[in-house]
Design an enzyme around this catalytic site. Sequence first.
Site, PDB file in Angstrom:
ATOM      1  CD  GLU A 217      -1.422  -2.901   0.856  1.00 48.35           C
ATOM      2  OE1 GLU A 217      -0.808  -2.970   1.952  1.00 48.35           O
ATOM      3  OE2 GLU A 217      -2.837  -3.245   0.517  1.00 48.35           O
TER       4      GLU A 217
ATOM      5  CG  PHE B 142     -11.153  -5.007   2.105  1.00 49.88           C
ATOM      6  CD1 PHE B 142     -12.700  -5.046   2.257  1.00 49.88           C
ATOM      7  CD2 PHE B 142     -10.557  -6.023   1.845  1.00 49.88           C
ATOM      8  CE1 PHE B 142     -13.195  -6.357   2.201  1.00 49.88           C
ATOM      9  CE2 PHE B 142     -11.267  -7.043   1.278  1.00 49.88           C
ATOM     10  CZ  PHE B 142     -12.667  -6.907   1.626  1.00 49.88           C
TER      11      PHE B 142
ATOM     12  CG  ASP C 268     -10.547  -2.059   7.154  1.00 52.43           C
ATOM     13  OD1 ASP C 268     -11.150  -2.016   7.935  1.00 52.43           O
ATOM     14  OD2 ASP C 268     -11.459  -2.412   6.177  1.00 52.43           O
ATOM     15  CG  PHE C 269      -5.999  -3.588   4.118  1.00 55.77           C
ATOM     16  CD1 PHE C 269      -5.442  -4.285   4.259  1.00 55.77           C
ATOM     17  CD2 PHE C 269      -6.779  -3.897   2.498  1.00 55.77           C
ATOM     18  CE1 PHE C 269      -5.627  -5.586   5.228  1.00 55.77           C
ATOM     19  CE2 PHE C 269      -7.194  -5.381   3.090  1.00 55.77           C
ATOM     20  CZ  PHE C 269      -6.826  -6.046   4.155  1.00 55.77           C
TER      21      PHE C 269
ATOM     22  CG  HIS D 123     -11.444  -7.161   6.007  1.00 59.91           C
ATOM     23  ND1 HIS D 123     -10.613  -8.088   6.400  1.00 59.91           N
ATOM     24  CD2 HIS D 123     -10.758  -7.513   4.163  1.00 59.91           C
ATOM     25  CE1 HIS D 123      -9.202  -8.804   6.124  1.00 59.91           C
ATOM     26  NE2 HIS D 123     -10.130  -8.408   4.860  1.00 59.91           N
TER      27      HIS D 123
END
Lengths: 324, 348
Positions: free
Chosen positions: A60, A83, A85-86, A127
Amino acid sequence: MPTFTYLEAISDALRFEMKRDESVFLLGEDIAEYGGAFKITKGFLEEFGRGRVQNMPISETAILGAAVGAALNGMRPVAEMQFMDFVTNGFNQLVNVAAMTAYRWGIGVPMVVRGPSGGGVGGGPFHSRNSEAWFAHTPGIKVVCPAFPADAKGLMMSAIRDNNPVVFYEHKGLYRKIREEVPEGEYIVPLGEARIVREGRDASIITYGSMVHESLAAAEELEKDGASVEVVDIRTLIPFDEATVLASVKKTGRVLVAHEATLTGGFGGEIAARIADKAFEYLDAPVKRVAAFDSPTPFAPTLEKEVLPDKGKILAELRNLLAY
Amino acid sequence: MKTKAATQAGAKNGRRTAKNTSKDTQHSALLSDEQRKSIFLHMLQAREFDMAMLRLYRQGRAFGGVYSQIGNEATAVGSAFALRESDALFPMHRDIGAHFVRGQSLEALMLNHTAREGSMMRGTDGTGHYADVSKKLYGNVSHLGAMIPVAAGYVLAAKMRGEDTVAMTYIGDGGSQVGDFHEAMNLAAVHKLPLILIVENNQYAYSTPNTEEFACARLSDRAIGYGCYGETIDGTDVELVYSTCLKAVERARAGEGPSIIETVTMRMRGHAEHDDARYVPKELVGEWEAKDPIAQYQAFLLKKKILTEPEIETIRKDLAEEMNRAIDDAMAKPYPPAEEGRKNVFVD
């Protein structure tokens, strides 16, 4: 006018912008052959070729950093977080590089970071996160949280054309849940314009994302009791359309702020503070908030339902508000 | 895989000494005498600018961190000299020499470093953090390693458009331990991006020596893991740095992907000027003083009769005068108007 799901509307916006502007390209994990974890970019590789649909390693930081670099070199990258979240793994690139470039260098970084966020689908702690407040708290980043397919399309087009970094939160629970008529071709919804999705006289719900739908359902239910509730979908957190929110509050005098993200430090606190500051004398009751309980989003359905806000929790708080 | 495990600088379990690096200046047949004179000038500019900032700091006229680059002139100048104007450079805080190669002026740098009105970053930030798009020069942020993926993305964009732009960026021995290094070099190798990473191993990350930073023999050995080219060289020999980087640039332009060039140097002062660096053994500094990049190159230029003593004297004198004018100009300017602080959070 075609009817699209929320997911199809986002794909439609991406496809339109990629056809319109050669500098728009996609980068992310599993977005090429596989079409992305949620299939937002299904068929894009065949249509646009590998150069414009770039599969990336699970990196990322590199994805977001490369998006910044490509934006500095004349492109308009759209980076997918598999997602949302990442995005934490690439946080530094967003908050320290992308967000501070305009201020320090006077140069735009036209990039969009998009991906699925939100809970209610059994995604568990890693997630399900709604992290929009992190970026709303980072000067230099625009934050978009659409609730409807047409808005998702129109806001995505604006986000791609914006010369600043935009974090675009798609609610995964809405991807295939709602379908509506979406204008064909070019359709622009400007960033920073709230929309009154339901007019009312007795109370206002200021909300965005998934809670727009829960708020509408709650308002409809209260209609049976004779109460008229207005629902304002702010659509973008940054820029924040303060004027529309204040106008609604001044009209109804009672206000509930609702979001799916956790309560403490959530964007609802900012909305409540602005209202208290600028519409205090119009208020007939304290500003109430409905948000997730301050915990990670748990996995088991019973636990998840317990911590996340929904129509029932909004309804209960609205009844208190109207009775105040 | 085009990994090269060659090293011209000695490696003894992470700690380098000046003794086991090559003593003779290596000269590149690729450089004309005029180019050599410019290289020398840029090295002198870097040193002069550095000395000026140290003076201002001691006089209380410069605020914020003053990060000396003394000892790094050959690495910064030799590497940047291997690029074309159309290539992009993402320097770090000790690469002031590279700014001069790109044509940056002492005046503009001094204004920026002292946060005066009319400076490139309008007082929003200082040091070498600025960007000058006309020179394809993009400064760093304080979060080490963050610009490596950005440089990779810059050339990813160029490659998509079929341009042959190369990007060069830098990291230290300390910053090499940040995850961005790994993600960016892996991405660059996978996509065969024309990216050159110069790893300036100046032995210390603030107070932490190499031995407490990494366990591999050479930082360029990581290239093996990424499937790209890697090489470790003496970073005080400007023409060696130049010729090594030129080869890396040529490979990059030919589509052969990224390179990691580790240049071994010594940080001759503290991390910044508040730091007296008493943790560095005196004898180590002494060894590296004998390898001062500017003294080395000056001796070479004199020996080859490319410059004479009086010519060098004149260059140094002119430079000192130019520097003093730049300082006076900057000090005569006010800080930017306060309202600048509220501008440009976003662009239109």
